[in-house]
Design a protein around this motif. Structure first.
Motif, mmCIF file in Angstrom:
data_model
loop_
_atom_site.group_PDB
_atom_site.id
_atom_site.type_symbol
_atom_site.label_atom_id
_atom_site.label_comp_id
_atom_site.label_asym_id
_atom_site.label_seq_id
_atom_site.Cartn_x
_atom_site.Cartn_y
_atom_site.Cartn_z
ATOM 1 N N LEU A 113 0.831 -1.196 0.000
ATOM 2 C CA LEU A 113 0.000 0.000 0.000
ATOM 3 C C LEU A 113 0.874 1.259 0.000
ATOM 4 O O LEU A 113 1.963 1.244 0.569
ATOM 5 N N PRO A 114 0.416 2.304 -0.696
ATOM 6 C CA PRO A 114 -0.940 2.537 -1.217
ATOM 7 C C PRO A 114 -1.237 1.909 -2.583
ATOM 8 O O PRO A 114 -2.290 2.165 -3.157
ATOM 9 N N LYS A 115 -0.333 1.081 -3.096
ATOM 10 C CA LYS A 115 -0.629 0.384 -4.347
ATOM 11 C C LYS A 115 -1.658 -0.716 -4.127
ATOM 12 O O LYS A 115 -1.588 -1.452 -3.156
ATOM 13 N N TYR A 116 -2.586 -0.810 -5.037
ATOM 14 C CA TYR A 116 -3.526 -1.920 -5.130
ATOM 15 C C TYR A 116 -4.407 -2.098 -3.898
ATOM 16 O O TYR A 116 -4.434 -3.148 -3.279
ATOM 17 N N ARG A 117 -5.113 -1.021 -3.561
ATOM 18 C CA ARG A 117 -6.220 -1.152 -2.623
ATOM 19 C C ARG A 117 -7.338 -1.945 -3.312
ATOM 20 O O ARG A 117 -7.591 -1.766 -4.501
ATOM 21 N N GLY A 118 -8.003 -2.804 -2.552
ATOM 22 C CA GLY A 118 -9.120 -3.528 -3.132
ATOM 23 C C GLY A 118 -9.012 -5.022 -2.987
ATOM 24 O O GLY A 118 -8.123 -5.534 -2.297
ATOM 25 N N GLY A 119 -9.912 -5.733 -3.668
ATOM 26 C CA GLY A 119 -10.102 -7.162 -3.429
ATOM 27 C C GLY A 119 -9.222 -8.101 -4.210
ATOM 28 O O GLY A 119 -9.254 -9.303 -3.964
ATOM 29 N N ALA A 120 -8.423 -7.606 -5.187
ATOM 30 C CA ALA A 120 -7.611 -8.514 -6.008
ATOM 31 C C ALA A 120 -6.178 -8.011 -6.158
ATOM 32 O O ALA A 120 -5.641 -7.960 -7.266
ATOM 33 N N PRO A 121 -5.511 -7.674 -5.055
ATOM 34 C CA PRO A 121 -4.169 -7.081 -5.171
ATOM 35 C C PRO A 121 -3.116 -8.032 -5.723
ATOM 36 O O PRO A 121 -2.196 -7.604 -6.432
ATOM 37 N N ILE A 122 -3.223 -9.318 -5.422
ATOM 38 C CA ILE A 122 -2.216 -10.276 -5.896
ATOM 39 C C ILE A 122 -2.340 -10.445 -7.406
ATOM 40 O O ILE A 122 -1.340 -10.420 -8.140
ATOM 41 N N GLN A 123 -3.560 -10.597 -7.885
ATOM 42 C CA GLN A 123 -3.764 -10.749 -9.326
ATOM 43 C C GLN A 123 -3.295 -9.514 -10.086
ATOM 44 O O GLN A 123 -2.633 -9.622 -11.120
ATOM 45 N N TYR A 124 -3.634 -8.338 -9.565
ATOM 46 C CA TYR A 124 -3.263 -7.113 -10.272
ATOM 47 C C TYR A 124 -1.751 -6.895 -10.304
ATOM 48 O O TYR A 124 -1.216 -6.373 -11.289
ATOM 49 N N ALA A 125 -1.051 -7.275 -9.264
ATOM 50 C CA ALA A 125 0.400 -7.097 -9.247
ATOM 51 C C ALA A 125 1.050 -7.857 -10.394
ATOM 52 O O ALA A 125 1.981 -7.355 -11.047
ATOM 53 N N ILE A 126 0.572 -9.083 -10.668
ATOM 54 C CA ILE A 126 1.106 -9.852 -11.796
ATOM 55 C C ILE A 126 0.592 -9.286 -13.114
ATOM 56 O O ILE A 126 1.362 -9.069 -14.057
ATOM 57 N N TRP A 127 -0.693 -9.047 -13.188
ATOM 58 C CA TRP A 127 -1.343 -8.571 -14.412
ATOM 59 C C TRP A 127 -0.696 -7.276 -14.911
ATOM 60 O O TRP A 127 -0.488 -7.088 -16.113
ATOM 61 N N GLN A 128 -0.364 -6.391 -13.974
ATOM 62 C CA GLN A 128 0.211 -5.093 -14.335
ATOM 63 C C GLN A 128 1.740 -5.130 -14.419
ATOM 64 O O GLN A 128 2.398 -4.092 -14.445
ATOM 65 N N GLN A 129 2.308 -6.323 -14.420
ATOM 66 C CA GLN A 129 3.739 -6.539 -14.652
ATOM 67 C C GLN A 129 4.634 -5.871 -13.600
ATOM 68 O O GLN A 129 5.719 -5.385 -13.901
ATOM 69 N N GLU A 130 4.178 -5.881 -12.355
ATOM 70 C CA GLU A 130 5.008 -5.365 -11.275
ATOM 71 C C GLU A 130 6.202 -6.295 -11.029
ATOM 72 O O GLU A 130 6.102 -7.509 -11.200
ATOM 73 N N GLU A 131 7.305 -5.738 -10.610
ATOM 74 C CA GLU A 131 8.490 -6.534 -10.300
ATOM 75 C C GLU A 131 8.479 -7.025 -8.860
ATOM 76 O O GLU A 131 9.185 -7.982 -8.531
ATOM 77 N N GLU A 132 7.694 -6.374 -8.020
ATOM 78 C CA GLU A 132 7.595 -6.798 -6.627
ATOM 79 C C GLU A 132 6.198 -6.526 -6.095
ATOM 80 O O GLU A 132 5.439 -5.735 -6.643
ATOM 81 N N THR A 133 5.874 -7.232 -5.038
ATOM 82 C CA THR A 133 4.643 -6.990 -4.301
ATOM 83 C C THR A 133 4.988 -7.146 -2.827
ATOM 84 O O THR A 133 6.153 -7.039 -2.453
ATOM 85 N N GLY A 134 4.004 -7.408 -1.971
ATOM 86 C CA GLY A 134 4.323 -7.553 -0.562
ATOM 87 C C GLY A 134 3.078 -7.603 0.300
ATOM 88 O O GLY A 134 1.972 -7.843 -0.190
ATOM 89 N N VAL A 135 3.272 -7.359 1.578
ATOM 90 C CA VAL A 135 2.180 -7.381 2.556
ATOM 91 C C VAL A 135 2.263 -6.117 3.404
ATOM 92 O O VAL A 135 3.359 -5.680 3.784
ATOM 93 N N SER A 136 1.099 -5.559 3.694
ATOM 94 C CA SER A 136 1.009 -4.395 4.573
ATOM 95 C C SER A 136 0.107 -4.722 5.762
ATOM 96 O O SER A 136 -0.942 -5.350 5.596
#
Length: 327
Positions: A113-136
């Protein structure tokens, strides 16, 4: 020992709950999860993973369809919890529930956060070609995923990660981050940091139409789309008016296999050539996607090497996948 109400639904949340159950400083008073839902072709009524885990520990389970005015709503207000913890629960909580716990309410959210607020953050991180994600770990407010952040940890997205593998990795990371953060929250030894509103992005709940492959996208974009939706709900396309699923594959350069093509310009979605392990589909911007795991209409998914054994390649090559049944 601190009294906690836990709210969550899928496997991701069950992993978090398992950590709380094993924490000697926490007593899980109650678990709140979504109602049992029909699953599969036979529509068998199935309890969510969090419910099954809670029942195995004989923890009381509440499953309100909606909170406001429900018996569960009134019962939870009376529990006198020290803290409410949510993880992929799936409902917005009423303000009086958020305010009912002495230490407030926190959420374990699977994004940076604040990236990908909402119900599908894991899917969107891959879909939008992010290089990293994480947990808040964040304080909960009435606005969706907008609370101040207590702690974060990041995770690199690997080339072959899909939503399934990231759910598993982030659940374990989220469990450890929560358990290391809770003592600081209870001791008042940590102050949450407000999110930067100008950097907010959203990951809304996935729609059925999101599952359809758009072949005019590049092969790299299509690859990220397929991985973002695997293993559930998966992506699909249409061939000769029938819905088929693409489970796995990879983008390819114009290799020796591609050099077998004529100079003809193909429409995106056209199956242009095959070998023993894959068939190759024309995508946007003159890119190609090698389909390796395929599910024909009405059949199980299978390696393309198995599927091609039953095909007349002269008839199969040149057919076109479409995003609409009537195209």
């Amino acid at each position: 020992m601190k009294k906690v109400i836990f709210m969550g639904t899928p496997e991701f949340a069950a992993t978090i709950l398992q950590g709380l159950v094993e924490d000697v400083d926490v007593h899980v008073q109650a678990v709140v999860t979504q109602p049992d839902r029909p699953v599969g072709r036979k529509r068998i009524l199935t309890p969510p993973p969090v419910k099954l885990l809670a029942q195995s520990y004989q923890i009381p389970v509440y499953q309100p369809e909606r909170f406001q005015g429900s018996n569960e709503h009134a019962a939870l207000l009376k529990l006198g919890a020290d803290l409410i913890i949510t993880a992929a629960y799936g409902q917005i909580l009423p303000k009086d529930i958020l305010d009912s716990a002495k230490e407030g309410a926190i959420n374990v959210h699977a994004s940076l956060l604040p990236k990908y607020r909402g119900g599908a953050p894991i899917q969107y991180a891959i879909w939008q070609q992010e290089e990293e994600t994480g947990v808040s770990i964040m304080a909960m407010t009435e606005e969706l995923d907008a609370g101040a952040i207590y702690a974060q940890t990041s995770l690199a997205i690997q080339e072959h990660d899909d939503a399934g593998s990231l759910f598993q990795k982030l659940a374990l990371i989220g469990k450890e981050l929560l358990l290391s953060t809770l003592p600081k929250i209870f001791e008042g030894a940590i102050q949450p940091v407000e999110q930067e509103e100008d950097k907010v992005t959203y990951a809304p709940v996935l729609k059925k139409s999101d599952e359809i492959i758009q072949w005019e996208k590049t092969a790299v974009e299509i690859d990220h789309h397929i991985r973002a939706f695997r293993p559930n709900p998966t992506t699909y396309t249409f061939l000769s008016g029938q819905r088929v699923k693409i489970w796995d594959g990879h983008p390819v350069q114009k290799t020796d296999v591609m050099n077998r093509l004529t100079t003809k310009e193909y429409v995106p979605g056209t199956i242009v050539v095959s070998d023993d392990q894959a068939f190759y589909v024309q995508c946007g911007n003159q890119t190609y996607y090698a389909v390796e795991i395929y599910q024909p209409a009405g059949k199980k998914k299978m390696p393309v090497s198995e599927f091609l054994k039953g095909q007349n390649l002269k008839e199969f090559i040149g057919q076109q996948f479409t995003s609409e049944i009537g195209e």
